[in-house]
Design a protein around this motif. Structure first.
Motif, PDB file in Angstrom:
ATOM      1  N   PHE A  13      51.609   0.482  20.768  1.00 45.58           N
ATOM      2  CA  PHE A  13      53.000   0.373  21.197  1.00 45.58           C
ATOM      3  C   PHE A  13      53.722   1.646  20.786  1.00 45.58           C
ATOM      4  N   GLY A  14      54.715   2.019  21.606  1.00 46.72           N
ATOM      5  CA  GLY A  14      55.574   3.128  21.246  1.00 46.72           C
ATOM      6  C   GLY A  14      56.753   2.634  20.431  1.00 46.72           C
ATOM      7  N   ASP A  15      57.629   3.550  20.074  1.00 47.80           N
ATOM      8  CA  ASP A  15      58.857   3.166  19.385  1.00 47.80           C
ATOM      9  C   ASP A  15      59.687   2.291  20.304  1.00 47.80           C
ATOM     10  N   GLU A  16      60.366   1.318  19.716  1.00 51.67           N
ATOM     11  CA  GLU A  16      61.174   0.400  20.512  1.00 51.67           C
ATOM     12  C   GLU A  16      62.245   1.168  21.284  1.00 51.67           C
ATOM     13  N   VAL A  17      62.432   0.769  22.533  1.00 51.19           N
ATOM     14  CA  VAL A  17      63.461   1.334  23.394  1.00 51.19           C
ATOM     15  C   VAL A  17      64.586   0.309  23.479  1.00 51.19           C
ATOM     16  N   ALA A  18      65.798   0.736  23.159  1.00 52.30           N
ATOM     17  CA  ALA A  18      66.940  -0.177  23.214  1.00 52.30           C
ATOM     18  C   ALA A  18      67.222  -0.581  24.655  1.00 52.30           C
ATOM     19  N   VAL A  19      67.419  -1.870  24.853  1.00 55.47           N
ATOM     20  CA  VAL A  19      67.808  -2.403  26.159  1.00 55.47           C
ATOM     21  C   VAL A  19      69.046  -3.260  25.944  1.00 55.47           C
ATOM     22  N   PRO A  20      69.847  -3.442  26.980  1.00 55.27           N
ATOM     23  CA  PRO A  20      71.055  -4.264  26.822  1.00 55.27           C
ATOM     24  C   PRO A  20      70.716  -5.693  26.384  1.00 55.27           C
ATOM     25  N   ASP A  21      71.620  -6.301  25.644  1.00 56.66           N
ATOM     26  CA  ASP A  21      71.420  -7.682  25.178  1.00 56.66           C
ATOM     27  C   ASP A  21      71.222  -8.654  26.328  1.00 56.66           C
ATOM     28  N   ASP A  22      71.807  -8.342  27.482  1.00 56.40           N
ATOM     29  CA  ASP A  22      71.689  -9.249  28.625  1.00 56.40           C
ATOM     30  C   ASP A  22      70.545  -8.855  29.569  1.00 56.40           C
ATOM     31  N   ALA A  23      69.670  -7.979  29.108  1.00 58.57           N
ATOM     32  CA  ALA A  23      68.525  -7.567  29.931  1.00 58.57           C
ATOM     33  C   ALA A  23      67.585  -8.752  30.149  1.00 58.57           C
ATOM     34  N   LEU A  71      59.393  -5.091  27.549  1.00 58.28           N
ATOM     35  CA  LEU A  71      59.035  -3.683  27.752  1.00 58.28           C
ATOM     36  C   LEU A  71      59.660  -2.801  26.678  1.00 58.28           C
ATOM     37  N   GLY A  72      60.927  -3.035  26.375  1.00 62.52           N
ATOM     38  CA  GLY A  72      61.594  -2.264  25.328  1.00 62.52           C
ATOM     39  C   GLY A  72      60.918  -2.434  23.972  1.00 62.52           C
ATOM     40  N   LEU A  73      60.505  -3.663  23.657  1.00 59.64           N
ATOM     41  CA  LEU A  73      59.829  -3.929  22.383  1.00 59.64           C
ATOM     42  C   LEU A  73      58.546  -3.123  22.223  1.00 59.64           C
ATOM     43  N   ILE A  74      57.821  -2.937  23.324  1.00 61.62           N
ATOM     44  CA  ILE A  74      56.535  -2.235  23.216  1.00 61.62           C
ATOM     45  C   ILE A  74      56.665  -0.737  23.480  1.00 61.62           C
ATOM     46  N   MET A 111      53.903  -8.787  16.981  1.00 60.02           N
ATOM     47  CA  MET A 111      52.825  -7.794  16.918  1.00 60.02           C
ATOM     48  C   MET A 111      53.320  -6.352  16.859  1.00 60.02           C
ATOM     49  N   ALA A 112      54.607  -6.123  17.084  1.00 63.40           N
ATOM     50  CA  ALA A 112      55.124  -4.752  17.210  1.00 63.40           C
ATOM     51  C   ALA A 112      54.799  -3.853  16.019  1.00 63.40           C
ATOM     52  N   PRO A 113      55.001  -4.278  14.778  1.00 66.05           N
ATOM     53  CA  PRO A 113      54.682  -3.364  13.672  1.00 66.05           C
ATOM     54  C   PRO A 113      53.209  -2.944  13.669  1.00 66.05           C
ATOM     55  N   THR A 114      52.312  -3.892  13.872  1.00 65.87           N
ATOM     56  CA  THR A 114      50.887  -3.574  13.906  1.00 65.87           C
ATOM     57  C   THR A 114      50.567  -2.731  15.133  1.00 65.87           C
ATOM     58  N   GLY A 115      51.150  -3.097  16.266  1.00 68.22           N
ATOM     59  CA  GLY A 115      50.917  -2.342  17.493  1.00 68.22           C
ATOM     60  C   GLY A 115      51.364  -0.895  17.377  1.00 68.22           C
TER      61      GLY A 115
END
Length: 185
Positions: A157-167, A174-177, A147-151
């Motif tokens: 949704f805001g711009d994606e926030v980078a989170v560590p791969d092991d998050a 949360l980062g996705l939204i 849903m992120a592109p539509t959101g």
């Protein structure tokens, strides 16, 4: 569909209960605190949550799109009414014309997204802990990835926030939204 309904309904119940408990714990002196949603302080966030939960009650029962209203402080009661609507199997059938023809199953996941994201926002703003079951976080992460592109296009949704791969799955959701899992007031 019944299995999907039962799984999502259980997740909705857990998120509504957890978020309602947080709302009940907010004191008057916390209402002006900033939140991860920069456009809202705590009172504004709860007001938005009250509107959203009532919207998901309305569209779940075949009703229309509701305009936002002023803060009333009755989020837990509204959450119970919304859950009562979604506990009916017929609520999950068809689409919502008020929400642009979206399938009701998508609306249920949107309600879950809203409850968890804003529950986390409220917990973060007030210095409380917020955690969800791994199954819920993973389901939200998968749904939000779709849903992120539509959101983002619709401002939900805001711009994606980078989170560590092991998050954790919650932090990755949360980062996705567009939330920063490390946000602090």
């Amino acid at each position: 569909m019944e299995e999907n309904m039962n799984e999502t309904l259980a997740m909705l119940r857990g998120a509504a209960d957890r978020t309602s408990a947080l709302v009940k714990g907010v004191s008057d002196d916390e209402l002006g605190l900033p939140t991860p949603c920069s456009e809202y302080d705590v009172k504004g966030l709860i007001n938005h949550m009250e509107w959203a939960i009532s919207l998901f009650e309305s569209v779940g029962s075949g009703g229309g799109f509701l305009p936002p209203k002023d803060y009333t402080g009755d989020f837990p009661e509204r959450a119970e009414r919304m859950l009562a609507v979604w506990e009916r199997p017929e609520t999950w059938e068809g689409v919502s014309e008020a929400m642009g023809g979206l399938p009701k199953t998508v609306l249920a996941r949107m309600a879950l997204t809203d409850l968890v994201a804003h529950g986390w926002d409220l917990a973060r703003a007030t210095g409380r802990h917020y955690e969800v079951e791994e199954e819920t976080a993973a389901a939200l992460r998968a749904f939000s990835a779709q849903m992120a592109p539509t959101g983002r296009a619709r401002g939900a949704f805001g711009d994606e926030v980078a989170v560590p791969d092991d998050a954790s799955s919650l932090d990755r959701f949360l980062g996705l939204i567009g939330r920063d899992p490390a946000w602090k007031p």
